[in-house]
Design a protein around this motif. Structure first.
Motif, PDB file in Angstrom:
ATOM      1  N   LYS A   1      -1.636 -43.872  -5.037  1.00 18.50           N
ATOM      2  CA  LYS A   1      -1.404 -42.738  -5.935  1.00 18.50           C
ATOM      3  C   LYS A   1      -0.070 -42.842  -6.670  1.00 18.50           C
ATOM      4  N   ASP A   2       0.770 -43.785  -6.258  1.00 16.58           N
ATOM      5  CA  ASP A   2       2.042 -43.975  -6.957  1.00 16.58           C
ATOM      6  C   ASP A   2       1.878 -44.799  -8.229  1.00 16.58           C
ATOM      7  N   ILE A   3       0.705 -45.407  -8.388  1.00 20.59           N
ATOM      8  CA  ILE A   3       0.444 -46.146  -9.632  1.00 20.59           C
ATOM      9  C   ILE A   3       0.188 -45.139 -10.730  1.00 20.59           C
ATOM     10  N   PHE A   4       0.976 -45.228 -11.781  1.00 19.59           N
ATOM     11  CA  PHE A   4       0.835 -44.292 -12.890  1.00 19.59           C
ATOM     12  C   PHE A   4      -0.542 -44.441 -13.516  1.00 19.59           C
ATOM     13  N   ALA A   5      -1.252 -43.298 -13.649  1.00 20.68           N
ATOM     14  CA  ALA A   5      -2.587 -43.276 -14.270  1.00 20.68           C
ATOM     15  C   ALA A   5      -3.518 -44.294 -13.618  1.00 20.68           C
ATOM     16  N   ASN A   6      -3.559 -44.269 -12.292  1.00 21.29           N
ATOM     17  CA  ASN A   6      -4.431 -45.187 -11.564  1.00 21.29           C
ATOM     18  C   ASN A   6      -5.881 -44.993 -12.007  1.00 21.29           C
ATOM     19  N   GLU A   7      -6.493 -46.069 -12.509  1.00 21.25           N
ATOM     20  CA  GLU A   7      -7.835 -45.976 -13.070  1.00 21.25           C
ATOM     21  C   GLU A   7      -8.917 -46.536 -12.149  1.00 21.25           C
ATOM     22  N   PHE A   8      -8.601 -46.693 -10.863  1.00 24.87           N
ATOM     23  CA  PHE A   8      -9.604 -47.220  -9.939  1.00 24.87           C
ATOM     24  C   PHE A   8     -10.851 -46.350  -9.923  1.00 24.87           C
ATOM     25  N   TRP A   9     -10.650 -45.032  -9.918  1.00 25.75           N
ATOM     26  CA  TRP A   9     -11.785 -44.111  -9.838  1.00 25.75           C
ATOM     27  C   TRP A   9     -12.457 -43.907 -11.197  1.00 25.75           C
TER      28      TRP A   9
END
Length: 340
Positions: free
Chosen positions: A97-105
């Motif tokens: 969740k620390d990855i900015f704009a995490n697009e995994f989902w």
């Protein structure tokens, strides 16, 4: 890097992306005769962004080079085969969740199931998931997680398709007049009407532009791909062309890019053209131009001007300059650089 020793220094930004940048002290890299490979090691943000985001890395490669790959890019990579086993093994990196704009989902390559979402319930970004068509097309997911998704998708329960909106037809414009060119051909033009400067059907040349210079919208004209922008035409109108601008924060990070003519994909920029206008062009936008013929000479000539992370989005640049290198050759060189 030739005949000298250097050292790579690691740093972290606030987005969770891991970067290492050269400090040129004590780096000793073995078996690196290729200038092309040396350039990649010197600017690792480029190959790591490129490989992490746009290459179909195998699970074995990701395991081997996990310490240097950019997980913030891997989570968005549509070409990686995300199996359930792979997700279970690397879920802490993929769902960080620390990855900015995490697009995994939001990645359509992820095998979304109710079981996957239940197992990693506390990691799910429900807002991002609500925008993923692959997940939302599964009725069992919509029903099981309706309460979590409703705040971001209020029409979740109404899956009926709405009829397409009828296009609004603009009333015909008036005030057009015929513009006759030297060869006898003519077109209808109203220079006072909005959008004339981006028309593709006009025979743009220096004479036409100069005659109507005060009537043109230079921002539109600068992005018009049908204008034969070459060195002579750019030089002639360089004080009117919308070059755009790059704005940087105090730490040197690009905050905004108004790209202007630099984003015009109709221009086949050459070294000579870039050299002539390098103080005006946006090196943030240039890498996205598909007409540039890339070479090692071009990259080295403007080495300190390129936005190396943006170069990662240019398929042509990688294929034309680095395409002969294998992924393992590049990653192994970067891994050796990290370990020395």
């Amino acid at each position: 890097l030739t005949g000298h020793s250097h050292q790579l220094k690691f740093s972290n930004d606030n987005s969770g992306i891991k970067f290492f940048t050269p400090t040129y002290k004590n780096l000793h890299i073995t078996n690196m005769p290729s200038p092309v490979l040396q350039l990649l090691v010197k600017h690792p943000v480029y190959p790591l962004c490129r490989l992490s985001l746009h290459h179909a890395l195998t699970h074995e490669q990701i395991r081997k080079y996990r310490s240097i790959l950019y997980w913030s890019s891997i989570v968005s990579n549509p070409d990686i085969h995300f199996t359930r086993e792979f997700i279970d093994e690397f879920h802490m990196q993929l769902m960080d969740k620390d990855i900015f704009a995490n697009e995994f989902w939001h990645n359509d390559s992820v095998p979304y199931t109710v079981d996957l979402l239940e197992r990693y319930y506390d990691f799910v970004n429900w807002e991002s998931l609500s925008q993923c068509n692959k997940a939302m097309n599964q009725e069992e997911i919509r029903i099981r997680f309706a309460l979590e998704l409703l705040p971001y998708k209020p029409d979740l329960m109404d899956m009926s398709k709405k009829p397409p909106k009828e296009p609004t037809l603009e009333p015909p414009k008036t005030g057009f007049h015929e513009y006759v060119f030297g060869d006898g051909s003519s077109v209808i033009v109203d220079w006072d009407a909005y959008g004339q400067s981006k028309r593709q059907d006009l025979p743009w040349d220096a004479k036409l532009i100069e005659t109507n210079a005060d009537k043109l919208n230079w921002s539109m004209l600068s992005n018009n791909q049908s204008v034969p922008w070459d060195l002579d035409l750019l030089t002639r109108f360089q004080d009117k062309v919308d070059w755009g601008s790059d704005k940087y924060d105090a730490d040197g990070t690009l905050s905004i890019s108004c790209v202007g003519i630099s984003s015009n994909e109709g221009i086949a920029w050459t070294i000579e053209m870039i050299e002539a206008f390098q103080d005006r062009l946006s090196f943030y936008a240039l890498p996205l131009n598909p007409k540039i013929q890339w070479s090692l000479e071009m990259l080295e000539r403007f080495e300190h001007r390129w936005e190396w992370d943006m170069l990662a989005y240019s398929d042509n640049c990688w294929q034309q300059v680095f395409g002969h290198l294998t992924e393992d050759e590049v990653l192994q060189a970067l891994l050796e650089a990290e370990n020395n």
